[in-house]
Design an enzyme around this catalytic site. Structure first.
Site, short mmCIF file in Angstrom:
data_model
loop_
_atom_site.label_atom_id
_atom_site.label_comp_id
_atom_site.label_asym_id
_atom_site.label_seq_id
_atom_site.Cartn_x
_atom_site.Cartn_y
_atom_site.Cartn_z
N ARG A 336 28.14 -30.07 27.42
CA ARG A 336 27.05 -29.16 27.09
C ARG A 336 25.83 -29.52 27.93
O ARG A 336 25.29 -30.61 27.80
CB ARG A 336 26.70 -29.19 25.60
CG ARG A 336 25.56 -28.23 25.24
CD ARG A 336 25.51 -27.86 23.78
NE ARG A 336 25.16 -28.99 22.91
CZ ARG A 336 24.88 -28.87 21.60
NH1 ARG A 336 24.93 -27.67 21.02
NH2 ARG A 336 24.60 -29.93 20.89
N GLU A 426 23.34 -18.67 19.22
CA GLU A 426 22.44 -19.38 18.32
C GLU A 426 21.00 -18.90 18.46
O GLU A 426 20.08 -19.50 17.90
CB GLU A 426 22.51 -20.89 18.59
CG GLU A 426 22.17 -21.27 20.02
CD GLU A 426 22.40 -22.74 20.32
OE1 GLU A 426 22.75 -23.49 19.39
OE2 GLU A 426 22.24 -23.12 21.48
N ASP A 454 20.21 -23.64 14.51
CA ASP A 454 19.38 -23.11 15.58
C ASP A 454 19.11 -21.62 15.38
O ASP A 454 18.01 -21.13 15.61
CB ASP A 454 20.04 -23.34 16.95
CG ASP A 454 19.43 -24.53 17.69
OD1 ASP A 454 18.19 -24.63 17.72
OD2 ASP A 454 20.18 -25.35 18.21
N ASP A 626 20.32 -33.29 14.16
CA ASP A 626 20.02 -33.22 15.59
C ASP A 626 18.85 -32.27 15.76
O ASP A 626 18.18 -31.92 14.79
CB ASP A 626 21.25 -32.82 16.42
CG ASP A 626 21.74 -31.41 16.12
OD1 ASP A 626 21.08 -30.67 15.36
OD2 ASP A 626 22.79 -31.02 16.65
#
Length: 717
Positions: A336, A426, A454, A626
């Site tokens: 990612r 997202e 998100d 996160d």
């Protein structure tokens, strides 16, 4: 001051240049001059467009804010709102139906369902563990967690619990690979005869109800040591050992049941890492390169013993027809990259300005992956590189990403569409235009997924001026959420992703609550997700049992027969609270819950450079945190603050109170810096800024403030 060298008029941090020239380029047949000149051209071509796309985000946000402000106090006009979003280009025109044309996709992406891990590639130990989580012990996963309904007792091996584990596992085998007229608990021995699995029981010999589920075996002279079974293209590895503590007491000497678990893993350069400078970026790329070369290792000290952890070998066995066969020992690895927003000081352009971090990720991660493409038995069997691209807003940004990787392929001499991309659904503008986003990358898209956290953060930020939002715990009951989850699958089906690409679902964020996960997360394959995120290798081993029970590809075919389920009206329903008459206790509880999560995450991010960790919540339940979890909490607090539901004084008071609690929760960590009583450290200030400056942050992202806090701390030490 960063030590820099000049490369094609770029001011490159020496640590990054040394990595590229000393580690990444050798073995690729690409010269240093060709790489740096190509990278300079990439920056010259795409930096202005990157900036223009970010400016477009700001322009649309300003227009949406103005629309809500002009209608403050009026009932929401859904039809007018939709027309307005179309008028300003937030909603893109929808084109004709199409199917993606992605080719060269590995089976782990196209045809094998299963769990997906996301792990910070900056941490070599975690990255290796995740890659090796392709296989996991079901016995260990059941014994060591609350999956059976309780936790193991302290002390040595508990035979009673061991018996419960074995009974659970054999019951699962009965459901997954049933026998003819017998149960797995009845089996007293195994043999192979004329390519078939023979199972001995007190009542006589039997076999599998479906003989095709027998995939192979291994033997040690006269004894069968391993049997490989399959279900929905996933493998189950039975290990037999009469000398083993468990196998020695089992009627058929079954010592372990190992499951093919984490079929794929996202090695993350983004939300789960805290990479803010050239040293950090060089470490990120070094670990990714080691994974692609297959030689990444890490010295680990555990339980008083020191050993070297490295990547697992493949599993060799004999197929039913007597031929040598192999199963992969490692998860298929995706990487990612970061999104479009941030710049990096790792490279400065000719004018001394930081470059877009996403462009550095694009060329460096693909360069590293070239080492995998040049070797046999590596990550991709089909010559592909898998890059997940997060935080894209709408079709134009996906088209930009597609073009960037086309140019990267040209610079590095790779065939067109070698790079496959994952589109993370997202951001709100991507959700509402998902079909056109997929169209923009139809030759290379290999992954779409939903990410509640998100996506909710962007939902709140986009509609910040519309009014106060519902409580965070009530968000999942809002119409837009179910529509969002359904729409992702519906559009994925309509665009022909099944059989070519992954349709994924989000993270189970409670790594200690495995019994709850076993009860609830089967909903993901039932929803048609052929992959879903889990927080640990153990969780992957347990979650894969859901994919034994439910074939998501069957579910996708069933869903397709019913047609699209999500309405545009529901997708655009803003999660506004019908009123603000919460009690003082309710408001306080909401603030405390959000503030505790923000502080617990931010203090580790800023002070220790830990981008993802298990953070105890207000009830001391460990949650995987996160930047996505931080974003939703910060945006929610910022929204209530913006609309006067809470006062700045209330927020500050709660932040200080929760800082004391977070300090207590981390008291056993020798590297931890307490925030109280001074409340003057970089971490506490960053956490407060995430709330008090949350409404003005680009798309509500946490990165600018977290990076600033971490860089300030690094500069001060």
């Amino acid at each position: 001051m960063t030590d820099r060298v000049l490369r094609s008029e770029l001011q490159v941090a020496r640590v990054l240049a040394d990595f590229v020239e000393g580690e990444a380029l050798p073995g690729t047949d690409i010269s240093e001059d060709a790489f740096w000149s190509g990278f300079a051209d990439l920056l010259a071509k795409y930096t202005p467009e990157n900036a223009a796309l970010l400016a477009k985000r700001d322009e649309l946000k300003t227009q949406i804010d103005a629309w809500h402000i002009e209608r403050k106090g009026q009932p929401h006009d859904a039809d007018g709102y939709r027309a307005f979003l179309s008028e300003i280009g937030y909603l893109a025109p929808q084109g004709a139906d199409f199917h993606i044309e992605t080719t060269g996709v590995d089976p782990e992406i196209a045809t094998m369902p299963g769990p997906q891990l996301v792990v910070p590639v900056m941490n070599a130990r975690y990255a290796i563990n995740a890659a090796n989580a392709r296989w996991g012990s079901l016995y260990d996963a059941l014994y060591g967690t609350d999956a059976l309904g309780d936790l193991p007792k302290p002390g040595g091996f508990d035979p009673e619990r061991g018996a419960r584990v074995i009974a659970w596992a054999k019951s699962h085998l009965d459901e997954t690979v049933p026998l003819n007229g017998a149960k797995w608990a009845d089996v007293t021995g195994v043999d192979i005869a004329t390519g078939k699995l023979v199972l001995k029981t007190p009542a006589g010999q039997t076999g599998l109800a479906d003989a095709d589920q027998f995939s192979g075996y291994r033997d040690e002279g006269e004894r069968i040591s391993d049997v490989i079974l399959s279900k929905h293209k996933l493998h189950i590895h039975l290990v037999f050992d009469p000398t083993h503590q468990i196998g020695g007491t089992d009627p058929m000497h079954l010592a372990d049941v190992r499951l093919e678990a984490a079929i794929s893993t996202i090695m993350d350069c983004e939300d789960s890492v805290a990479a803010v400078d050239a040293d950090d970026k060089a470490l990120v790329y070094h670990n990714w390169l080691g994974l692609m070369k297959g030689d990444l290792s890490e010295v680990v000290t555990k339980g008083g013993k020191t050993f070297t952890r490295s990547l697992n070998a493949d599993l060799d066995f004999i197929s039913p027809d007597g031929q040598a066969a192999t199963l992969k020992g490692r998860s298929l690895m995706l990487v990612r990259n970061v999104g479009l927003l941030m710049t990096t000081p790792a490279v400065l352009d000719a004018d001394g300005a930081e470059i877009p971090e996403g462009l550095l990720d694009a060329i460096c991660t693909v360069l590293c992956a070239m080492h995998d493409l040049k070797r046999d038995g590596g990550n991709s069997e089909h010559g592909s590189v898998y890059v997940v691209k997060p935080k894209l807003h709408g079709p134009d940004e996906v088209a930009f990403t597609d073009s960037v990787f086309t140019t990267v392929e040209t610079i590095l001499g790779l065939p067109a569409n070698t790079v496959k991309i994952g589109i993370m659904d997202e951001e709100r503008r991507t959700t509402l235009n998902l079909k056109e986003c997929i169209r923009a990358a139809r030759h290379r898209v290999a992954f779409i997924n939903t990410g509640f956290l998100d996506r909710t953060g962007d939902e709140i930020h986009t509609s910040m001026e519309a009014g106060p939002m519902v409580r965070k715990g009530d968000m999942k009951a809002q119409p837009w959420i179910s529509a969002y989850e359904d729409n992702n699958v519906d559009v994925g089906i309509a665009c022909g992703l099944p059989g070519r690409a992954q349709i994924g679902k989000g993270m189970w964020a409670m790594p200690d609550l495995m019994a709850d996960m076993l009860e609830q997360k089967i909903g993901h394959p039932e929803a048609g997700a052929n992959c879903a995120w889990v927080p640990s290798p153990t969780a992957a081993t347990l979650h894969v049992t859901h994919y034994h029970k439910v074939n998501p590809f069957d579910r996708l075919r069933e869903i397709a027969k019913g047609g699209p389920r999500a309405s545009a009206e529901d997708l655009m329903t803003i999660p506004l609270s019908p009123g603000t008459n919460w009690s003082g206790d309710e408001i306080r509880a909401e603030l405390e819950n959000n503030a505790q999560g923000i502080l617990g995450y931010t203090v580790r991010w800023v002070d220790q450079g830990i981008g993802c960790s298990k953070v105890p919540d207000i009830n001391d339940i460990g949650l995987m945190e996160d930047r996505a979890t931080c974003r939703i909490s910060a945006q929610h607090m910022a929204n209530w603050l913006h609309h006067g539901v809470v006062s700045p004084q209330q927020v500050r008071e709660v932040m200080e109170q929760m800082a004391r609690i977070v300090d207590q929760q981390n008291a056993a960590d020798p590297a931890y810096r307490p925030m109280a009583p001074g409340f003057d450290g970089h971490a506490f200030q960053a956490a407060c800024d995430l709330v008090f400056k949350g409404a003005e942050q680009p798309s509500g992202y946490t990165e600018p403030l977290l990076h600033a806090g971490r860089l300030a701390l690094k500069a001060s030490t």
